[in-house]
Design an enzyme around this catalytic site. Structure first.
Site, PDB file in Angstrom:
ATOM      1  CD  GLU A 135     -46.992 -73.522 -32.155  1.00  0.00           C
ATOM      2  OE1 GLU A 135     -46.650 -73.429 -33.408  1.00  0.00           O
ATOM      3  OE2 GLU A 135     -48.246 -73.878 -31.905  1.00  0.00           O
ATOM      4  CD  GLU A 242     -52.988 -72.948 -28.990  1.00  0.00           C
ATOM      5  OE1 GLU A 242     -53.147 -73.857 -29.572  1.00  0.00           O
ATOM      6  OE2 GLU A 242     -52.288 -72.073 -28.727  1.00  0.00           O
TER       7      GLU A 242
END
Ligand code: 9MR
Length: 329
Positions: A135, A242
């Site tokens: 991220e 994910e």
């Protein structure tokens, strides 16, 4: 009476296609025999849900602990599953020990390298890959996030250092940058791709791109296809890292439960279709963030959600059946 949606129980075995299918797990999940049975039937790769993160590995006193990730690694090895590492450097995870470093004794950069070498070195030769940087792109897609890592070691320099160090610690693992909302926000995707290019140009061994794909059931499937083809343009292997498809996070509040479930099935199928269109050498893996609803972080956040590919009894949802057909075609 309204009939329950058709659910297939034993018709799905996701791991038998050519694409590696995975899920995240916590060590505690391995004590649940029903989940273990489902895991062994459905997936060929495990990702540690959070126990390979700093939040677990660095103890309050600054020492390292590895019991939970060791247990996950041993389970993977004993059952012939691949293991994927998540995650080495994350803006969200800064252990106080790093803030408290006394620079006269060990430099920040040395401590950072030491952590990455300790973790990658411990599992080296056993990992299919690592999310080296998680991220990195700002929430709105404009630029990169600021973190203790970027403040002390440089905005992209801390990432390049992490990649070089991870390569040193594990010469065999594929090394990823991983981010979310890449399908929702074209600006974030563009920044993510520019970052990957900059890291590569600086000689950092970025060898894969991870798209988390936490989706809501009302995402227009076209966005999924657009993202996948943009990411593919760089030529690196891609990890759907994910995946889940939330019903309660759907923006269109007019959609009723049946319609949301229908869209969820469509979205799961679209992600599989977009992934299946990638050249085989770019299909790294297809990972769910939890197999059953009750194992999902989204259900911990909102107990009304049913985002996972299997229900609480381990039965495949209709979208999972379609996804299976697409991935194994
Ligand atoms: O599902 C994970 C949850 O169990 C952890 O408490 C949390 C913090 O480590 O992370 C969750 O997983 C996140 C993943 O690491 C990065 N992308 C977003 C995921 C959901 O928040």
């Amino acid at each position: 009476m309204v009939a329950a949606p058709a659910i297939a129980r034993e018709t799905v075995t996701l791991k038998h296609g050519s694409v590696p299918v995975g899920t995240c797990v916590q060590a505690l999940h391995l004590d649940d025999p029903e989940l273990v049975r489902l895991l062994l039937r459905q997936v060929g790769q495990l990702t540690a849900e959070w126990q390979m993160n700093m939040e677990y590995i660095i103890r309050p006193d600054g020492g390292f602990q590895f019991e939970a990730p060791d247990r996950i690694a041993a389970f993977a090895q004993a059952n012939g599953l691949k293991l994927f590492g998540h995650t080495l450097v994350w803006y969200d995870q800064v252990h106080p020990a790093f803030r408290a470093l006394d620079e006269s004794r060990i430099s920040f950069g040395d401590a950072y390298r030491n952590y990455i070498l300790a973790v990658t070195g411990r599992y080296h030769g056993r990992m299919s890959g690592w999310n080296v940087v998680n991220e990195p792109v700002a929430e709105d897609g404009n630029g990169l996030r600021s973190s203790l890592w970027s403040q002390r070691l440089g905005e992209t320099e801390h990432m390049a250092l992490a990649f070089r160090t991870a390569r040193e610690g594990d010469p065999d693992a594929r090394l990823f940058i991983n981010d979310y909302n890449l399908e929702y926000l074209p600006a974030k995707r563009a920044t993510f791709l520019r970052l990957a290019e900059r890291l590569l140009a600086s000689g950092a061994p970025v060898t894969g791109l991870g798209a988390q794909m936490h989706l809501a059931a009302d995402i227009p499937p076209a966005r999924i296809f657009e993202m996948m083809s943009d990411l593919a343009g760089l030529g690196l292997p891609i990890h759907v890292s994910e995946l889940d498809v939330s019903l309660v996070r759907a923006e269109d509040k007019r959609l009723g439960p049946d319609e949301l479930r229908r869209r969820q099935a469509q979205v799961y199928a679209a992600v599989a279709e977009a992934f299946a269109r990638l050249p085989a050498r770019q299909q790294f893996a297809f990972t769910f963030w939890g197999l059953r609803d009750k194992d999902s972080w989204l259900v911990a956040e909102n107990s009304a959600d049913t985002p996972a590919p299997f229900d609480n009894l381990g039965r495949a949802k209709p979208g999972t059946v379609r996804l299976d057909q697409i991935l194994s075609a």
